[in-house]
Design an enzyme around this catalytic site. Sequence first.
Site, PDB file in Angstrom:
ATOM      1  CD  GLU A   1      -1.715  -2.401   1.611  1.00 28.85           C
ATOM      2  OE1 GLU A   1      -0.516  -2.626   1.886  1.00 28.85           O
ATOM      3  OE2 GLU A   1      -2.617  -3.252   1.744  1.00 28.85           O
TER       4      GLU A   1
ATOM      5  CG  PHE B   1      -9.559  -9.653  11.678  1.00 24.07           C
ATOM      6  CD1 PHE B   1      -8.324 -10.071  12.147  1.00 24.07           C
ATOM      7  CD2 PHE B   1      -9.787  -9.664  10.306  1.00 24.07           C
ATOM      8  CE1 PHE B   1      -7.336 -10.484  11.273  1.00 24.07           C
ATOM      9  CE2 PHE B   1      -8.803 -10.083   9.427  1.00 24.07           C
ATOM     10  CZ  PHE B   1      -7.582 -10.490   9.912  1.00 24.07           C
ATOM     11  CD  GLN B   2      -7.070  -7.354   8.213  1.00 21.93           C
ATOM     12  OE1 GLN B   2      -7.963  -7.073   7.423  1.00 21.93           O
ATOM     13  NE2 GLN B   2      -5.940  -7.925   7.842  1.00 21.93           N
TER      14      GLN B   2
ATOM     15  CE  LYS C   1     -17.661  -6.827   4.464  1.00 18.59           C
ATOM     16  NZ  LYS C   1     -17.427  -8.146   5.050  1.00 18.59           N
TER      17      LYS C   1
ATOM     18  CG  MET D   1      22.459  11.892   2.911  1.00 19.17           C
ATOM     19  SD  MET D   1      23.558  13.104   2.137  1.00 19.17           S
ATOM     20  CE  MET D   1      22.502  13.789   0.872  1.00 19.17           C
TER      21      MET D   1
HETATM   22  C1  LIG Z   1      12.375   5.672   4.921  1.00 15.22           C
HETATM   23  C2  LIG Z   1      13.662   6.339   5.263  1.00 15.22           C
HETATM   24  N1  LIG Z   1      14.512   5.771   6.140  1.00 15.22           N
HETATM   25  C3  LIG Z   1      15.690   6.358   6.431  1.00 15.22           C
HETATM   26  C4  LIG Z   1      16.043   7.545   5.853  1.00 15.22           C
HETATM   27  C5  LIG Z   1      17.364   8.201   6.197  1.00 15.22           C
HETATM   28  N2  LIG Z   1      18.243   8.285   5.013  1.00 15.22           N
HETATM   29  C6  LIG Z   1      18.331   9.390   4.258  1.00 15.22           C
HETATM   30  S1  LIG Z   1      19.342   9.200   2.944  1.00 15.22           S
HETATM   31  C7  LIG Z   1      19.690   7.612   3.380  1.00 15.22           C
HETATM   32  C8  LIG Z   1      20.620   6.776   2.553  1.00 15.22           C
HETATM   33  C9  LIG Z   1      20.052   6.489   1.221  1.00 15.22           C
HETATM   34  O1  LIG Z   1      20.828   5.518   0.600  1.00 15.22           O
HETATM   35  P1  LIG Z   1      20.615   5.174  -0.906  1.00 15.22           P
HETATM   36  O2  LIG Z   1      19.185   4.953  -1.177  1.00 15.22           O
HETATM   37  O3  LIG Z   1      21.527   4.090  -1.307  1.00 15.22           O
HETATM   38  O4  LIG Z   1      21.014   6.541  -1.626  1.00 15.22           O
HETATM   39  P2  LIG Z   1      22.468   7.223  -1.692  1.00 15.22           P
HETATM   40  O5  LIG Z   1      22.520   8.218  -0.573  1.00 15.22           O
HETATM   41  O6  LIG Z   1      23.477   6.166  -1.556  1.00 15.22           O
HETATM   42  O7  LIG Z   1      22.476   7.897  -3.003  1.00 15.22           O
HETATM   43  C10 LIG Z   1      19.028   7.255   4.553  1.00 15.22           C
HETATM   44  C11 LIG Z   1      19.118   5.953   5.201  1.00 15.22           C
HETATM   45  C12 LIG Z   1      15.111   8.106   4.964  1.00 15.22           C
HETATM   46  N3  LIG Z   1      15.334   9.282   4.369  1.00 15.22           N
HETATM   47  N4  LIG Z   1      13.954   7.492   4.663  1.00 15.22           N
END
Ligand SMILES: Cc1ncc(C[n+]2csc(CCOP(=O)(O)OP(=O)(O)O)c2C)c(N)n1
Lengths: 200, 633
Positions: free
Chosen positions: B110, B172-173, B222, B542
Site C-alpha cells: 500500500e 479484526f483489522q 464496510k 548519505m
Molecule cells: C524511509 C527512510 N529511512 C531512512 C532515511 C534516512 N536516510 C536518508 S538518505 C539515506 C541513505 C540512502 O541511501 P541510498 O538509497 O543508497 O542513496 P544514496 O545516498 O546512496 O544515493 C538514509 C538511510 C530516509 N530518508 N527514509
Amino acid sequence: MSNQNLSPTPASDPPPRHVPGSGEARRHVLVAVVNNRPGVLNRVSSLMRARQFNIESLAVGHTERPDVSRMTITVRGDDVAVEQVSKQLYRLIDVLKVQDVTGERRIEHELALIKVRATASTRSEIVKIVELYRGRIVDLGADSAIVEATGTEDEIDALVALVGGFGIKEMVRTGIVVMLRGSAAVEVEGLAEAKTEEVS
Amino acid sequence: MFVRRATSSEATGDENDEAPDQQMTMTSRPSGHVPGAGTTAAAEVEHARSRMLRDQKPRGRTRIGADVVCEALLRQGADVLFGYPGGVILPLYDVFGDYPDLRHVLVRHEQGAAHAADGFARATGHVGVCLGTSGPGATNLVTGLATAQLDSVPVVAITGNVPAALIGKDAFQEIDITGITLPMTKHNYLVRDADELPRVLAEAFHIARTGRPGPVHVDITKDALQQETQAPHPTDGEVSAGLPGFKPTFDGHPRQLKMAAQQIDRAERPVILAGHGILVADAVDELRAFAEKAQIPVAWTLLGVGAIDERHPLAYGFMGMHGWKHVNRAIQSADLLIALGMRFDDRVTGKVSTYAPGAKIVHVDIDPGEIGKNVAVEVPIVGDVGRVIAALRPLVAQRRAEERRAYFDELAAWRRESEASSWHGSGAWRDGLLSADYVVNRLGELTGHEATLVADVGQHQMWLARYAGFRRPNSHLSSGGLGTMGFAVPAAMGAALGRPDHETWAVCGDGGFQMTLQELATLVQDRIPVKIALMDNKKLGMIRQWQEIIYGGNYHSAQMFGPDYLKLCEAYGIPAFKASTPDEVDPAIEAARAVDGPAFVWFEIAEAQNVFPMMPAGKGLSDLIEKWGGADE
Ligand SMILES: Cc1ncc(C[n+]2csc(CCOP(=O)(O)OP(=O)(O)O)c2C)c(N)n1
Ligand SMILES: [Mg+2]
C-alpha cells in the site's frame, strides 16, 4: 572567500535575524468558533500538542447554534507565536473563526467547585467568606461543603486562598470562557445570515 | 485532462456526437498541469468520460455505497487509482467490474499505492487516488500520506473500515486509522452512512486540490459501502457552501502588493526564491515574466526545481543545504528576498539567526500558516502565487539588465567560481568507477531534458537536482519535506500513468530502491513504462557522508549488500542494462529508452563520493563545507 569584499553588506556583523516566537511570552486568550462535529476537539488539541503550543486552559461548549461550538483557549507565548496558533488553527477545515481577544474589553469568567472541610464550628465563617466573594454553597455534608464560585481567574484564586485555610478536599475549575463587552462580538462571516434565517 | 493513458483499458468505441467541449459541465475540474484542451487525445478521453458519466449503467441491482465511490471518482476525473484489496474494502472491488473506465492498478504494497497516487498528482496537477483495506492496509498507506502532506500534494486516500457496529471494539483489522492520519492529512473523514458518501467524497476532492493542496483521507465502514443509497452527488456550489471554514484566499491584498512593489523597486540586490508553489499554481510563465520585467535572479528550492528553465539568463540555481555555493552566497548578501510559494524549511535557511542577514523579505504563500512561521518577514502576502505575481508585475518598475550590471557581474563571477570548484571538469571517472554527477548529467542530456525524472532520497537525489538540468515544470519529482526513501519507483509509476506523453525515469539509490522494489511486479503486470536508473554505490551514501564528516568516520550500518540487479530484473522479466565505465553510460541509457515498457539501468558509481557543498545541520548558509579530506565532489 576572495570576493567577499564585493558584497555591499557592512563589514561588521549584522544583527541576528529575529527568530519567530523568541519574544517575551504572555498570556493570550483566543476564541475559536468551530463546527460542532465529532472529533473537532481532538483536531484542535492534537494540533496544539504537535506544534508545542502550551494550552493553559481550554473550555468548549456549543453556541446559540447547536451545530457550532465555541472554544476559549488560553495560551502563553509571544505575540508572533500566538498569531501562529491561530493561523495553524485556520488550517483545520472545521475551524470557522479564531480571534485573539487579549486586547479587547471582555467578560472573562470561569466556574469552580471547591469542596472544603466544614465542621459545625467553621461552617458559618465559610459561608461569610463565600458570600463576600459572591460564591454560594451548593452542598452541605456532615463535615464538608461544596462552594460554587464564578468570576475571573484572580477572583477564584483569591477565594481558593481564603477557604484553603479550612482544608480543600477536592476542587475543579472549568477554565475561562469569554465574551466581548458591549455590541462587539466574535462573529463568523457567512454564518450570521444562517442565524437570522433560523430566527425568522 | 490526462493526455492519454499509457496502457489504458481504452475508452470503448462507439462514439456519439456530443461535442467534447460540453464535458466539463458535470463537475468543474481545474486544468492542472496537463495542457488538456486542444489535443485530440485529451479530447478523446474527456469525451469518453463524459458519455460514461451521463449514462446510468444498467447495474441490474440497487445502488450501494461502493457505487457512490466509483461514481464520485469518475465525476472527479480520477480514472486511475492505485490500491490493494482486503476484507472490508472488498465491496468496492466487487463493483469495480461495473466501471470499466476506472483503471485500478494493483500495487504490491500500500505504500506504493500512496506514492503512486502522489506521483500521479505531482505530474498531472490532478488529485491522485489510492485505496487500502483497514488495519495493516491503512497503516501501510501512512508513509505515503505523510509524504504528500509535507509536499502539499493533492491525494485522496480511501480506506475501508470494519462495520460501524464493530468500531471501537478492537475488531479484526480494526485500528483508529483516522486518529493516525489526522495530523498528516489536510483533512480526514470516517463515514458510516452511505448517504453521506457523495458529500464527503466531493468535499475530499475539493479540499485536496483547493488552496494549498494536500492529502485527504476518507475511511468508510464496510456496511456503508454495502448500504443502499439514493443520495445524489452535490453540485460544486453545494460543496463550497457546506464548508464554511474552508475559504482559501487567492488574491493578494492590494495594500500588501503595493508595499511589496515598493520594496522590489528599491532593492539593489534582490533574489527570487521560487518554491513548489510556482509549480502547484502553474505560475511558471508568470514567474518568468515577473523576473524578466524587474530583472531579478531566480533561485529555487528542491521542490522548486523546474520553476524556471535552467538555461534562462535569470535562472541562478538550487539553494540550501546542498545547493550551489553561489546561490547561497547571493541569498546571504541579498537586500531583498522575494519568496514565492516556499516555506523557509530548515534545509533552505540553516540557522535562521544568520540567514540572509541584510535582506528584507516579501513572502507570498497561499497558506497564511506558512507566513511568519520560520522566519519573520517584512511584507507578507497571502494568495495564490500565480495571481499574486500577475498582480504585482504591473506595479513594479521595468528594469533593464544593464541597470544591474555590477550586481549581475558579481553573481556571474560567483557562479563561475562555484561551478569550477564543483563537478565541471571533474570527469566521468572516480575511484575507478562512475562519477555520480556524470551519470545524472548524461541522463538529463539523453532524455532531452524533457523526461520526468523522479528522485528517491539520498545523495543521488541531490545530484539529480543539481546536475540533470531541468527545463520543464514538473519534470522533477522529489520527496522533499518528508525525504521518504522508497518514493521513486512507485511515484514514477503514478507519474508515467498520469503523463504517458513524457518518458518517466525513477532515479534511485541502492538503499531506497530496495525499500519498494516489489513494485517491479506492478510495472510488469500493468505494463507501466517506467525506466529505473539505479545509482549503486553499495552504500547508504548519505548516511556514509554524514558519518564521514560529522561522526568521525564511524561507518556503522552504511555498507549495504544488494542483489545482482540484472538477475533480479530477469526474474521479473524487465530488460536490464549495466554501466560501470563512462563509455557504457550512454549506450545503457539509450538501450533502456528503446525498450517498449519498463527497463532498468544499473550504474555502478563511486562508493565514497560526497555531495558538496554541504551545510552541516545547525549551521548557517555561509558555513558550507566544500571539501573533505582533500576530496571535493
Ligand atoms: C524511509 C527512510 N529511512 C531512512 C532515511 C534516512 N536516510 C536518508 S538518505 C539515506 C541513505 C540512502 O541511501 P541510498 O538509497 O543508497 O542513496 P544514496 O545516498 O546512496 O544515493 C538514509 C538511510 C530516509 N530518508 N527514509
Ligand atoms: Mg546508495
